[in-house]
Design a protein around this motif. Structure first.
Motif, mmCIF file in Angstrom:
data_model
loop_
_atom_site.group_PDB
_atom_site.id
_atom_site.type_symbol
_atom_site.label_atom_id
_atom_site.label_comp_id
_atom_site.label_asym_id
_atom_site.label_seq_id
_atom_site.Cartn_x
_atom_site.Cartn_y
_atom_site.Cartn_z
ATOM 1 N N LYS A 1 0.831 -1.202 0.000
ATOM 2 C CA LYS A 1 0.000 0.000 0.000
ATOM 3 C C LYS A 1 0.868 1.256 0.000
ATOM 4 C CE LYS A 1 -3.926 -2.073 2.456
ATOM 5 N NZ LYS A 1 -4.711 -2.053 3.729
ATOM 6 N N TYR A 2 1.953 1.202 0.743
ATOM 7 C CA TYR A 2 2.890 2.328 0.803
ATOM 8 C C TYR A 2 3.456 2.633 -0.585
ATOM 9 C CZ TYR A 2 7.400 4.638 1.629
ATOM 10 O OH TYR A 2 8.479 5.494 1.573
ATOM 11 N N GLU A 3 3.852 1.591 -1.297
ATOM 12 C CA GLU A 3 4.413 1.777 -2.635
ATOM 13 C C GLU A 3 3.366 2.298 -3.621
ATOM 14 O OE1 GLU A 3 7.552 1.454 -3.906
ATOM 15 O OE2 GLU A 3 8.220 1.295 -1.829
ATOM 16 N N MET A 4 2.153 1.780 -3.519
ATOM 17 C CA MET A 4 1.095 2.246 -4.409
ATOM 18 C C MET A 4 0.722 3.697 -4.112
ATOM 19 S SD MET A 4 -1.430 -1.039 -5.098
ATOM 20 C CE MET A 4 -1.832 -1.381 -3.381
ATOM 21 N N MET A 5 0.732 4.068 -2.843
ATOM 22 C CA MET A 5 0.445 5.457 -2.489
ATOM 23 C C MET A 5 1.524 6.385 -3.034
ATOM 24 S SD MET A 5 -1.409 7.761 -1.184
ATOM 25 C CE MET A 5 -2.645 7.014 -0.112
ATOM 26 N N LYS A 6 2.773 5.953 -2.958
ATOM 27 C CA LYS A 6 3.861 6.758 -3.516
ATOM 28 C C LYS A 6 3.650 7.012 -5.005
ATOM 29 C CE LYS A 6 7.857 4.922 -2.855
ATOM 30 N NZ LYS A 6 9.310 4.709 -2.750
ATOM 31 N N HIS B 1 19.604 4.260 -8.247
ATOM 32 C CA HIS B 1 19.313 3.288 -7.196
ATOM 33 C C HIS B 1 19.656 1.865 -7.637
ATOM 34 C CE1 HIS B 1 17.358 1.267 -3.877
ATOM 35 N NE2 HIS B 1 16.613 0.585 -4.723
ATOM 36 N N GLU B 2 19.379 1.560 -8.880
ATOM 37 C CA GLU B 2 19.627 0.204 -9.394
ATOM 38 C C GLU B 2 21.098 -0.059 -9.645
ATOM 39 O OE1 GLU B 2 17.188 0.104 -12.830
ATOM 40 O OE2 GLU B 2 15.296 0.047 -11.713
ATOM 41 N N MET C 1 14.155 -0.526 2.346
ATOM 42 C CA MET C 1 15.263 -1.290 2.923
ATOM 43 C C MET C 1 14.760 -2.268 3.984
ATOM 44 S SD MET C 1 18.677 -0.008 4.992
ATOM 45 C CE MET C 1 17.802 0.241 6.538
ATOM 46 N N GLU C 2 13.834 -1.826 4.826
ATOM 47 C CA GLU C 2 13.311 -2.712 5.860
ATOM 48 C C GLU C 2 12.451 -3.831 5.273
ATOM 49 O OE1 GLU C 2 14.428 -2.846 8.841
ATOM 50 O OE2 GLU C 2 15.686 -1.129 8.332
ATOM 51 N N GLU C 3 11.768 -3.536 4.176
ATOM 52 C CA GLU C 3 11.025 -4.592 3.487
ATOM 53 C C GLU C 3 11.994 -5.621 2.905
ATOM 54 O OE1 GLU C 3 7.846 -6.735 1.575
ATOM 55 O OE2 GLU C 3 8.007 -5.415 3.322
ATOM 56 N N GLU C 4 13.107 -5.146 2.370
ATOM 57 C CA GLU C 4 14.128 -6.057 1.834
ATOM 58 C C GLU C 4 14.711 -6.911 2.947
ATOM 59 O OE1 GLU C 4 15.263 -7.775 -1.011
ATOM 60 O OE2 GLU C 4 15.497 -5.782 -1.909
ATOM 61 N N ARG C 5 14.942 -6.310 4.086
ATOM 62 C CA ARG C 5 15.463 -7.056 5.232
ATOM 63 C C ARG C 5 14.477 -8.149 5.648
ATOM 64 N NH1 ARG C 5 19.160 -5.064 8.865
ATOM 65 N NH2 ARG C 5 18.582 -2.910 8.397
ATOM 66 N N LEU C 6 13.196 -7.804 5.680
ATOM 67 C CA LEU C 6 12.159 -8.776 6.030
ATOM 68 C C LEU C 6 12.120 -9.913 5.019
ATOM 69 C CD1 LEU C 6 9.707 -9.699 7.667
ATOM 70 C CD2 LEU C 6 8.313 -8.085 6.374
ATOM 71 N N ARG C 7 12.234 -9.600 3.724
ATOM 72 C CA ARG C 7 12.241 -10.636 2.682
ATOM 73 C C ARG C 7 13.423 -11.582 2.859
ATOM 74 N NH1 ARG C 7 13.540 -8.892 -2.185
ATOM 75 N NH2 ARG C 7 12.648 -10.700 -3.215
ATOM 76 N N THR D 1 16.570 -8.147 -5.930
ATOM 77 C CA THR D 1 16.185 -7.120 -4.970
ATOM 78 C C THR D 1 14.840 -6.518 -5.375
ATOM 79 O OG1 THR D 1 17.510 -5.535 -6.224
ATOM 80 C CG2 THR D 1 18.551 -6.559 -4.308
ATOM 81 N N LEU D 2 14.298 -5.682 -4.512
ATOM 82 C CA LEU D 2 12.982 -5.097 -4.762
ATOM 83 C C LEU D 2 12.932 -4.306 -6.063
ATOM 84 C CD1 LEU D 2 11.988 -3.840 -1.197
ATOM 85 C CD2 LEU D 2 10.834 -5.594 -2.542
#
Length: 420
Positions: free
Chosen positions: A179-184, A214-215, A290-296, A335-336
């Motif tokens: 949802k955060y990404e879609m809102m962005k 970034h990539e 970054m925290e989503e990547e850590r969780l993954r 990565t994401l």
């Protein structure tokens, strides 16, 4: 700069207590090869908040149970299935009277806290006369039928509720991130609509440039692979990569020396990989991502290594994982930024939800504005009536003075002039 691991969902705390009670597997380490041999104080660190609304109650119950010798012995012998099934809860009948008294007090405090929350909620809606006992049924981590005594049923319910809730925690985190990404993306597109063609092209160009920056990062090692762990061994632990030893590695990163790698200890292993992709100083890097990547990464390693699914990695599980082909020859890690986080259809559906919510908020705002205007009108009307009343009183007093009648006091009584 190494980024601090933000605590995500901590492993099921009661299971953690079981495992903490066990003695760590002795492993000899050549301390002369380790650069930093200072005592690690992280064993004293409090477990991070689980995110559960009864987190404090859960921790307090565990702390009290750990003080009972009999219960600790049973914990050492129990496995995860015995704990989850409720078999361990029956041992509560054998704990000391002092422990039972403390647990009773904790439960009374928790029931009192829940009742206060219910009252505050009801008061906010000005809803009176509700049955608090009936409302307590919505909380499934304790037996509301007996609010004064902590029984085996309470421990069983607490274990099952925490297990179920924590299993949903990561799923909820992923949904919130999406949802955060879609809102962005929604806000970016809405902003572009406000620009003229030239400015819009400039913003689009800047956006694409930031994506490219970034990539453009070093290769990210597959989480849990030999290459990834050897990099931690060399750069974080300061050891010779040619001397890499899985047993020693496990011991070094079992920070609290309980014989297990928990989720927080695992996530700390991914910091070097995440630093390759994310830097808080860079505009193009999003620390939420970054925290989503850590969780993954943590979820991936747990799925590969944690064979009994107790959310903890034992030495045996860790060593077995190092024997797999995936450990030596892993697939590349995506990565994401290499993945599609949502489809256009999902974004459109999300925007429809946003539009509906905004419309509902606008209706409420319009209604509140009407109420405000009506209250202002009533206020103005009262002020006008008050003014008319004062004017009428003044006129009456003037007439009385003209007729030689003493003026009235504040309550209507006549004021008599003193005789000289």
């Amino acid at each position: 700069m190494r980024w601090r691991t933000i605590p995500l969902c901590y492993c099921f705390l009661l299971v953690t207590c079981l495992l903490a009670a066990l003695q760590a597997v002795p492993i000899d380490i050549d301390k002369t090869k380790v650069q930093n041999t200072e005592p690690v104080e992280s064993a004293k660190i409090e477990p991070p908040d689980t995110g559960l609304y009864y987190d404090e109650y859960l921790k307090q119950v565990i702390d009290v149970l750990e003080t009972d010798k009999h219960f600790r012995e049973k914990l050492q012998k129990a496995d995860i299935e015995e704990i989850k099934s409720g078999k361990l809860s029956k041992e509560l009948d054998l704990v000391s009277h002092h422990v039972r008294t403390k647990l009773d007090e904790l439960k009374r405090q928790e029931v009192g806290r829940l009742r206060m929350l219910i009252k505050a909620k009801l008061d906010s809606f000005q809803d009176m006369g509700m049955d608090h006992q009936a409302l307590l049924k919505q909380f499934d981590h304790l037996n509301h039928m007996n609010p004064d005594k902590f029984e085996s049923t309470d421990l069983d319910m607490l274990i099952k509720a925490a297990t179920k809730d924590l299993e949903q925690y990561d799923k909820t985190r992923h949904e919130e991130f999406k949802k955060y990404e879609m809102m962005k993306e929604h806000e970016r597109r809405e902003y572009l609509k406000t620009l003229d063609e030239e400015k819009r092209k400039e913003e689009e160009s800047k956006f694409e440039e930031m994506k490219r920056k970034h990539e453009n990062h070093p290769k990210v090692n597959h989480p849990g692979s030999k290459d990834q762990l050897k990099e931690v061994w060399e750069e974080t632990d300061g050891l010779d990569p040619n001397d890499f030893d899985p047993k020693t590695f496990f011991k070094l990163h079992d920070v609290n020396s309980d014989g297990f790698l928990d989720e927080q200890e695992l996530e700390a292993l991914f910091t070097k990989e995440l630093e390759k992709v994310y830097d808080a100083q860079n505009e193009e890097d999003d620390m939420v991502e970054m925290e989503e990547e850590r969780l993954r990464m943590r979820e991936h390693v747990m799925n590969e290594v944690d064979t009994n699914k107790d959310r903890l990695v034992t030495l045996e599980e860790f060593l077995k994982a190092t024997e797999k082909k995936e450990f030596l020859e892993p697939d590349s890690w995506e990565t994401l930024d290499q993945q599609q986080l949502f489809t256009e259809e999902e974004l459109k559906e999300y925007e429809n939800i946003i539009a509906f919510q905004e419309n509902e908020l606008k209706k409420k705002a319009d209604e509140l504005q009407k109420q405000k205007e009506e209250l202002q009108r009533q206020h103005d009307q009262l002020e006008a009536q008050k003014q008319e009343y004062h004017q009428a009183v003044q006129q009456m007093e003037q007439r009385k003075l003209q007729q030689g009648i003493a003026p009235s006091g504040p309550t209507g009584e006549q004021k008599l002039e003193p005789r000289m």
